[in-house]
Design a protein around this motif. Structure first.
Motif, PDB file in Angstrom:
ATOM      1  N   GLN A  66      54.690 -51.098  17.910  1.00 13.31           N
ATOM      2  CA  GLN A  66      56.016 -51.520  17.467  1.00 13.31           C
ATOM      3  C   GLN A  66      57.112 -50.711  18.179  1.00 13.31           C
ATOM      4  OE1 GLN A  66      53.503 -50.683  15.325  1.00 13.31           O
ATOM      5  NE2 GLN A  66      52.951 -52.728  14.652  1.00 13.31           N
ATOM      6  N   GLU A  67      56.886 -49.407  18.348  1.00 13.19           N
ATOM      7  CA  GLU A  67      57.876 -48.575  19.055  1.00 13.19           C
ATOM      8  C   GLU A  67      57.974 -48.974  20.524  1.00 13.19           C
ATOM      9  OE1 GLU A  67      57.566 -44.442  16.486  1.00 13.19           O
ATOM     10  OE2 GLU A  67      56.040 -44.851  17.999  1.00 13.19           O
ATOM     11  N   ARG A  70      59.913 -52.240  20.678  1.00  9.79           N
ATOM     12  CA  ARG A  70      61.339 -52.003  20.453  1.00  9.79           C
ATOM     13  C   ARG A  70      61.994 -51.442  21.716  1.00  9.79           C
ATOM     14  NH1 ARG A  70      61.878 -47.638  16.900  1.00  9.79           N
ATOM     15  NH2 ARG A  70      60.417 -48.753  15.597  1.00  9.79           N
ATOM     16  N   GLY A  92      55.260 -59.567  21.604  1.00  7.85           N
ATOM     17  CA  GLY A  92      54.754 -58.252  21.931  1.00  7.85           C
ATOM     18  C   GLY A  92      53.406 -58.156  22.591  1.00  7.85           C
TER      19      GLY A  92
END
Length: 108
Positions: A66-67, A70, A92
């Motif tokens: 997720q990081e 982002r 993603g």
């Protein structure tokens, strides 16, 4: 006005293995330098011969998917990548696989 500087050795553990004189030269530099010195290693242990110098150790964990996603989306936005590309990247899977667990690839 002087700009603060530091001395950075990336993959210092590899350098120690490849060059036997490197450890003693580095120990002397660490002892004598008035500048901060950063050693980046792949190991959690200090390179042999340097552990007794009282260095601080910082450990970093790999970013989560997720990081990474982002970060990739922020880079796309800042680079002016089209909305379609940013939207396609938002699932993603392809982006995270291409980054191979590091955000460095997102800046290429």
């Amino acid at each position: 006005q002087q700009v603060p500087t530091l001395i950075l050795f990336d993959e210092a553990d590899v350098l120690v293995e490849e060059d036997r004189g490197f450890t003693s030269a580095l120990a002397a530099l660490i002892t004598d330098s008035k500048r901060p010195i950063v050693l980046v290693t792949n190991s959690a242990e200090a390179p042999p011969g340097l552990a007794a110098l009282g260095m601080r150790s910082l450990r970093f964990t790999p970013p989560t998917p997720q990081e990474l996603l982002r970060t990739a989306c922020i880079v796309c936005h800042l680079e002016g990548v089209g909305e379609a590309t940013a939207t396609a990247a938002s699932d993603g899977h392809g982006v995270i696989g291409a980054l191979e667990g590091t955000a460095r690839g997102s800046t290429l």
